[in-house]
Design an enzyme around this catalytic site. Sequence first.
Site, mmCIF file in Angstrom:
data_model
loop_
_atom_site.group_PDB
_atom_site.id
_atom_site.type_symbol
_atom_site.label_atom_id
_atom_site.label_comp_id
_atom_site.label_asym_id
_atom_site.label_seq_id
_atom_site.Cartn_x
_atom_site.Cartn_y
_atom_site.Cartn_z
ATOM 1 N N ASP A 176 0.863 -1.189 0.000
ATOM 2 C CA ASP A 176 0.000 0.000 0.000
ATOM 3 C C ASP A 176 0.895 1.234 0.000
ATOM 4 O O ASP A 176 1.586 1.515 0.984
ATOM 5 C CB ASP A 176 -0.913 0.013 1.227
ATOM 6 C CG ASP A 176 -1.887 -1.154 1.229
ATOM 7 O OD1 ASP A 176 -2.411 -1.474 0.145
ATOM 8 O OD2 ASP A 176 -2.111 -1.739 2.307
ATOM 9 N N LEU A 177 0.888 1.971 -1.091
ATOM 10 C CA LEU A 177 1.804 3.090 -1.274
ATOM 11 C C LEU A 177 1.702 4.094 -0.133
ATOM 12 O O LEU A 177 0.616 4.609 0.166
ATOM 13 C CB LEU A 177 1.503 3.782 -2.613
ATOM 14 C CG LEU A 177 2.439 4.934 -2.990
ATOM 15 C CD1 LEU A 177 3.862 4.442 -3.167
ATOM 16 C CD2 LEU A 177 1.950 5.623 -4.256
ATOM 17 N N ASP A 178 2.864 4.363 0.498
ATOM 18 C CA ASP A 178 2.967 5.348 1.581
ATOM 19 C C ASP A 178 2.059 5.037 2.769
ATOM 20 O O ASP A 178 1.672 5.937 3.519
ATOM 21 C CB ASP A 178 2.657 6.758 1.058
ATOM 22 C CG ASP A 178 3.609 7.207 -0.031
ATOM 23 O OD1 ASP A 178 4.740 6.710 -0.056
ATOM 24 O OD2 ASP A 178 3.202 8.042 -0.868
ATOM 25 N N GLU A 179 1.726 3.773 2.953
ATOM 26 C CA GLU A 179 0.832 3.380 4.049
ATOM 27 C C GLU A 179 1.512 2.440 5.047
ATOM 28 O O GLU A 179 0.870 1.931 5.956
ATOM 29 C CB GLU A 179 -0.424 2.698 3.489
ATOM 30 C CG GLU A 179 -1.321 3.597 2.644
ATOM 31 C CD GLU A 179 -2.142 4.549 3.474
ATOM 32 O OE1 GLU A 179 -2.182 4.393 4.703
ATOM 33 O OE2 GLU A 179 -2.751 5.465 2.887
#
Length: 289
Positions: A231-234
């Site tokens: 999950d991008l930037d998560e």
Amino acid sequence: MTHPEYILTLSCLDQRGIVQRVSGFLAEHGCNIIDSAQFGDQESQLFFMRVHFALEDAEVSDARLRADFAVLSQAMQLNGQLHDAAYKPRVMLMVSKIGHCLNDLLFRYKSGLLPVEIPAIVSNHMDFYQLAASYNIPFHHLPLAAGAPESAKLAQEARVLELMDAHQVDLVVLARYMQILSPGLCEALRGKAINIHHSFLPSFKGAKPYAQAHHRGVKLIGATAHFVTGDLDEGPIIEQDVERVDHAMSAETLSAIGRDVECVVLARAVKWFVQHRILQNGSKTVVFK
């Protein structure tokens, strides 16, 4: 005589007597605790512990200590690890065309402030091959053209994994590596890849966060170091910091200030990782500073 030192980390379901049993185990094996930290999370019902200790009994071997700790871990259902405190983790740095974080980490490594070995620097551009050479570190150019097909991306990422295996890499640091990793690579790097995001997450995600911040007239800007996930930037956040700004500053000034914050935040996260101070707690982290 210098005694070998270890760092013990563990997590488990919270239960009565964990600290007593672990400290008792260490005392029974001739160990002297140098420092210890623990935390019980009421939400997850998990207990976390980090113990730095010296093995002072010459009759207790490393093999015996590890074998007996494995027995204790099984009996108490601990997710525990014993780390040799003298071992310098092997860190692979990845970068694109923005080099302030790379330069900062290399300086800290060379000056002894960051206790790691850096066997490789990987980039999809050639901009920093001379910087790598100045530190006598192999530079691997793995180009990936804009709009390249998925097959090319997967082939490039396969080379990344090959380099990790060849160099026995313990940690990958995305020092402003501006490529979105595939789900497969994110899974392969789970728990052993740290990214620096040039924003105070979860606000202002995605491209040009400083421009977004300037448009909104923010009074604080920041940076976030987190574990890489699909999950991008998560991913679980490790460290964050902020700097105060004002209305008179341009987006370019905010970006320049932000670069300094990024360097500090990423360096802290990497140092805490190699010192085994970070334990994952679901979507969060426990960081024993």
